[in-house]
Design a protein around this motif. Structure first.
Motif, mmCIF file in Angstrom:
data_model
loop_
_atom_site.group_PDB
_atom_site.id
_atom_site.type_symbol
_atom_site.label_atom_id
_atom_site.label_comp_id
_atom_site.label_asym_id
_atom_site.label_seq_id
_atom_site.Cartn_x
_atom_site.Cartn_y
_atom_site.Cartn_z
ATOM 1 N N ALA A 304 0.833 -1.202 0.000
ATOM 2 C CA ALA A 304 0.000 0.000 0.000
ATOM 3 C C ALA A 304 0.870 1.255 0.000
ATOM 4 O O ALA A 304 0.637 2.196 -0.761
ATOM 5 N N HIS A 305 1.895 1.275 0.856
ATOM 6 C CA HIS A 305 2.797 2.427 0.898
ATOM 7 C C HIS A 305 3.505 2.609 -0.445
ATOM 8 O O HIS A 305 3.688 3.740 -0.918
ATOM 9 N N GLU A 325 -12.154 -6.513 -0.622
ATOM 10 C CA GLU A 325 -13.444 -6.570 -1.310
ATOM 11 C C GLU A 325 -13.822 -5.217 -1.889
ATOM 12 O O GLU A 325 -14.446 -5.136 -2.947
ATOM 13 N N ASP A 326 -13.480 -4.133 -1.206
ATOM 14 C CA ASP A 326 -13.801 -2.792 -1.700
ATOM 15 C C ASP A 326 -12.851 -1.777 -1.074
ATOM 16 O O ASP A 326 -12.052 -2.106 -0.182
ATOM 17 N N SER A 327 -12.929 -0.532 -1.548
ATOM 18 C CA SER A 327 -12.001 0.502 -1.079
ATOM 19 C C SER A 327 -12.236 0.868 0.378
ATOM 20 O O SER A 327 -11.302 1.276 1.083
ATOM 21 N N ASN A 328 -13.468 0.724 0.862
ATOM 22 C CA ASN A 328 -13.738 1.014 2.267
ATOM 23 C C ASN A 328 -13.018 0.032 3.186
ATOM 24 O O ASN A 328 -12.491 0.404 4.238
ATOM 25 N N SER A 329 -13.024 -1.233 2.791
ATOM 26 C CA SER A 329 -12.317 -2.259 3.577
ATOM 27 C C SER A 329 -10.826 -1.950 3.626
ATOM 28 O O SER A 329 -10.171 -2.083 4.670
ATOM 29 N N ARG A 332 -10.199 1.111 5.970
ATOM 30 C CA ARG A 332 -10.289 0.751 7.393
ATOM 31 C C ARG A 332 -9.047 -0.015 7.837
ATOM 32 O O ARG A 332 -8.493 0.243 8.914
ATOM 33 N N ALA A 333 -8.615 -0.958 7.016
ATOM 34 C CA ALA A 333 -7.427 -1.742 7.361
ATOM 35 C C ALA A 333 -6.197 -0.845 7.427
ATOM 36 O O ALA A 333 -5.378 -0.964 8.347
ATOM 37 N N PHE A 334 -6.063 0.044 6.455
ATOM 38 C CA PHE A 334 -4.892 0.924 6.422
ATOM 39 C C PHE A 334 -4.850 1.817 7.656
ATOM 40 O O PHE A 334 -3.784 2.038 8.240
ATOM 41 N N GLN A 335 -6.014 2.298 8.080
ATOM 42 C CA GLN A 335 -6.062 3.154 9.267
ATOM 43 C C GLN A 335 -5.712 2.351 10.521
ATOM 44 O O GLN A 335 -5.065 2.863 11.443
ATOM 45 N N ALA A 336 -6.100 1.082 10.524
ATOM 46 C CA ALA A 336 -5.748 0.230 11.664
ATOM 47 C C ALA A 336 -4.239 -0.004 11.726
ATOM 48 O O ALA A 336 -3.651 -0.072 12.808
ATOM 49 N N TRP A 337 -3.599 -0.130 10.559
ATOM 50 C CA TRP A 337 -2.147 -0.354 10.516
ATOM 51 C C TRP A 337 -1.370 0.892 10.898
ATOM 52 O O TRP A 337 -0.357 0.807 11.596
ATOM 53 N N THR A 338 -1.803 2.051 10.400
ATOM 54 C CA THR A 338 -0.979 3.258 10.483
ATOM 55 C C THR A 338 -1.564 4.369 11.343
ATOM 56 O O THR A 338 -0.852 5.312 11.693
ATOM 57 N N GLY A 339 -2.865 4.267 11.654
ATOM 58 C CA GLY A 339 -3.531 5.345 12.378
ATOM 59 C C GLY A 339 -3.865 6.521 11.487
ATOM 60 O O GLY A 339 -4.291 7.582 11.975
ATOM 61 N N LYS A 340 -3.682 6.361 10.170
ATOM 62 C CA LYS A 340 -3.956 7.433 9.213
ATOM 63 C C LYS A 340 -4.724 6.887 8.018
ATOM 64 O O LYS A 340 -4.695 5.679 7.756
ATOM 65 N N THR A 341 -5.372 7.774 7.296
ATOM 66 C CA THR A 341 -6.064 7.357 6.075
ATOM 67 C C THR A 341 -5.055 7.285 4.933
ATOM 68 O O THR A 341 -3.999 7.943 4.975
#
Length: 362
Positions: A304-305, A325-329, A332-341
């Motif tokens: 992703a980075h 499955e979609d961009s929202n998923s 959410r996952a990216f924010q969980a990993w990094t704390g940022k959108t």
């Protein structure tokens, strides 16, 4: 079989995978007018590297060798990019396992299948092949998102495929599309590549080559079933040895790189591809201090980075490549990993390095 293993110093992060430096490269470099001593000196590798038997490099040193080769090529012939300097002298006499296996094939389709199967022996990359009635798309991906290959390496792989098709069919095969990340912006180099390929090189997140179906099916005049049947068992054994010595984490990551765009991200799907039970997979990953989900998340975050920094793909496009499955998923996952959108991280990267991502006109 014993081999020389050149890895980073203790404490430095490195991939568990190692890649062969074949003796044929010494001949090829000599034919291209590139002296081995300055190349190895630039790469900070042993001066006798090419005279050793069964030399293997980790990905970092492998790519350093390519960067050094490019630098030396520029000093020798600044008007001709290094991949084209090498392609100019590439013949069937160059005994390289990748070229040999490909030339023995019935056509380019068979050659691509063989290269994709055995590529792990020769370079830290994965090759994906997608076929339609009209064309075949070849995509070159990397095994370590944190250590992407230099542009010269990606350019050479695409040049290699085109040169292979021309060499084996004795015809001027012209691809339908050629793309790689950040292609040359210097007009002279861009025109030189355009002259070689027959079309301009365009910008894309991954190195990509598209052939017309007719060119992929064109018979190879170099086809040799007997030689291949003699040579294949050795390659197959080398591949088995590599898989056996590679850690389970590395094998899972390599498999996920191939399956993520298809959405095959379950432990069951990966276990089937690795021909092990889910219980065995879990146990081996635990022994290596990780888990399947942790391996998946780490790989996804690293990719992703990479996509956010080096491409202008949308969140939907990135989420597809990462198997969400979609961009929202994905968000959410990216924010969980990094704390940022993802948007915040892309903006921060652009602020630190305003030339990334670049726009190139195809």
């Amino acid at each position: 079989m014993d081999h020389e293993n050149l890895s980073p110093p203790a404490g430095r992060r490195s991939s568990a995978m190692e890649f062969s430096v074949w003796p044929g490269w010494r001949i090829l470099m000599q034919d291209a007018g590139l002296a081995t001593s300055p190349v190895l000196r630039r790469a900070q590798l042993p001066a006798d590297l090419f005279s050793r038997q069964n030399v293997r490099l980790d990905s970092r040193n492998f790519f350093k060798l390519w960067e050094a080769l490019e630098a030396e090529a520029q000093s020798v012939a600044p008007d001709l990019p290094a991949p084209l300097q090498i392609a100019r002298v590439m013949t069937s006499d160059w005994f390289d396992p990748e070229l040999f296996a490909a030339l023995c094939s019935a056509n380019m389709g068979g050659a691509l299948d063989r290269i994709a199967k055995y590529v792990k022996l020769i370079a830290p990359m994965a090759i994906r092949i997608e076929r339609t009635v009209a064309h075949t798309t070849v995509t070159v991906d990397f095994l370590d998102p944190a250590e992407p290959p230099p542009g010269v390496f990606l350019a050479f792989k695409l040049v290699f495929f085109v040169q292979l098709a021309r060499l084996a069919t004795r015809s001027q095969v012209q691809p339908l599309r050629v793309s790689w990340p950040s292609p040359p912006t210097v007009e002279a180099d861009a025109l030189t590549y355009k002259s070689y390929f027959g079309i301009p090189v365009t910008d894309a997140p991954l190195a990509t080559l598209v052939f017309a179906a007719a060119d992929v099916e064109r018979p190879f005049l170099t086809e040799n079933h007997k030689m291949w049947s003699f040579f294949e068992p050795t390659l197959r054994q080398r591949l088995a040895d590599l898989d056996r010595t590679a850690g389970m984490t590395e094998r899972v990551r390599s498999t996920l790189l191939e399956t993520l765009p298809a959405g095959e991200v379950s432990m069951q799907a990966v276990s089937r591809r690795l021909a092990v039970s889910t219980r065995t997979l879990q146990r081996k990953l635990q022994e290596e201090g990780t888990s399947f989900q942790q391996t998946l998340d780490t790989l996804r975050e690293s990719l992703a980075h990479h996509y956010l920094r080096n491409t202008e793909m949308s969140g939907a496009e990135i989420s597809f490549l990462l198997g969400f499955e979609d961009s929202n998923s994905f968000a959410r996952a990216f924010q969980a990993w990094t704390g940022k959108t993802p948007q915040t991280v892309r903006s921060e990267m652009s602020a630190r390095d305003p030339v990334q991502p670049e726009e190139h006109q195809g």
